[in-house]
Design an enzyme around this catalytic site. Sequence first.
Site, mmCIF file in Angstrom:
data_model
loop_
_atom_site.group_PDB
_atom_site.id
_atom_site.type_symbol
_atom_site.label_atom_id
_atom_site.label_comp_id
_atom_site.label_asym_id
_atom_site.label_seq_id
_atom_site.Cartn_x
_atom_site.Cartn_y
_atom_site.Cartn_z
ATOM 1 N N MET A 133 0.852 -1.193 0.000
ATOM 2 C CA MET A 133 0.000 0.000 0.000
ATOM 3 C C MET A 133 0.887 1.243 0.000
ATOM 4 S SD MET A 133 -2.997 -1.202 2.674
ATOM 5 C CE MET A 133 -1.882 -2.108 3.769
ATOM 6 N N CYS B 214 -1.986 -1.332 -9.989
ATOM 7 C CA CYS B 214 -2.148 0.048 -9.538
ATOM 8 C C CYS B 214 -2.686 0.909 -10.676
ATOM 9 C CB CYS B 214 -0.814 0.599 -9.036
ATOM 10 S SG CYS B 214 -0.915 2.318 -8.477
ATOM 11 N N ASN C 162 -7.336 -10.923 -3.121
ATOM 12 C CA ASN C 162 -7.216 -9.642 -2.445
ATOM 13 C C ASN C 162 -8.430 -8.798 -2.816
ATOM 14 O OD1 ASN C 162 -5.464 -6.641 -3.239
ATOM 15 N ND2 ASN C 162 -5.967 -7.261 -1.177
ATOM 16 N N GLY D 46 -11.230 -6.032 -0.466
ATOM 17 C CA GLY D 46 -12.439 -5.947 0.336
ATOM 18 C C GLY D 46 -12.577 -6.972 1.442
ATOM 19 N N GLY E 202 -5.465 -5.682 3.026
ATOM 20 C CA GLY E 202 -4.826 -4.386 2.888
ATOM 21 C C GLY E 202 -5.293 -3.421 3.954
ATOM 22 N N ARG E 203 -6.281 -2.583 3.602
ATOM 23 C CA ARG E 203 -6.727 -1.546 4.525
ATOM 24 C C ARG E 203 -7.233 -2.104 5.846
ATOM 25 N NH1 ARG E 203 -10.985 1.019 0.897
ATOM 26 N NH2 ARG E 203 -10.783 -1.008 -0.121
#
Length: 330
Positions: free
Chosen positions: A13, A95, A206, A208, A228-229
């Site tokens: 990230m 990306c 990957n 959500g 990730g987030r």
Amino acid sequence: MAPYDHKFAVAPMIDWTDRHCRYFHRQLTGRALLYTEMIVADAAIHGDRERLLGFDQSEHPVALQLGGSDPEKLARAAEIGAGFGYDEINLNVGCPSDRVQSGTFGACLMKTPDVVAAGVAAMKARVSVPVTVKCRIGVDEQDIEPALDALADAAWSAGADALWVHARKAWLQGLSPKENREIPPLDYDRVYRLKQANPDRFIGINGGILCLDEARRHLERVDGVMLGRAAYQNPEVLAGVDALVDGGEPQPVDHSALIEAMAAYAQRHIEDGGRLSHVTRHMIGLFHGFDGARRYRQILSSQATKPGADPDVLREAFAAVDLSTRRSAA
């Protein structure tokens, strides 16, 4: 080379997964594969390598994600990364930012599988560590069925060791990078179909995924899961990763030991010329659900950025947290 078997990873990230973030995440999980931010191949070749590529040995296993489309530059950057000791080199094919579009790499490469194959092959020829690809299921108006198959086939034909798939399209025009992480609908079934058609290839998913219960369900269908987030914003979720990977019951976090480990790390960073906030900005998400968490965040946000701030600020913030209470699950 041992089979590629990373069941869980923390996603690369930009502006988040720097060396300080990875050191912090490693205190919570020994088994997760940690990724760098995307490093453009030209920067790895010509830039300040220690600043861009240096990392603490405790971060292993750690993967270097590269951005680029020129096979020779990617090969050279991969060689440099392997020399630094990275356990894996990953090619960014996902990306959607303006920066990668201007350089015709990142998600743009979904349109040119042959360029991906050339880059992977060039890197494989120069390094002995695994070379992997992280992609989308498609871009713009592509039909996601042939588009993802073509990208995957090209990567594997060139020797890629694994494919991590963000289960969303990327829209190169009309959506910001943030919107591209949220607006295009998730299509996990497309990734599952890719796995069904390629049972002997490593495919990770990957996009959500919010918690380890969701990760477990995905692992029934694919080989690996990448958060990730969710992992960044609520890092304590990582404390359950080792049990997810190895079996058994998750161990409770020793918060006092964690804070002291990070305080010692921050002190070393400050002595090397850094600032406390470089480290503590990644720790804001700790203590969700505990009484005092808001005060913890306030102290770090207001005090850690001040000139001369030292690790006692972190200790002060931690002292505001009541560890005997948790209003909601982490």
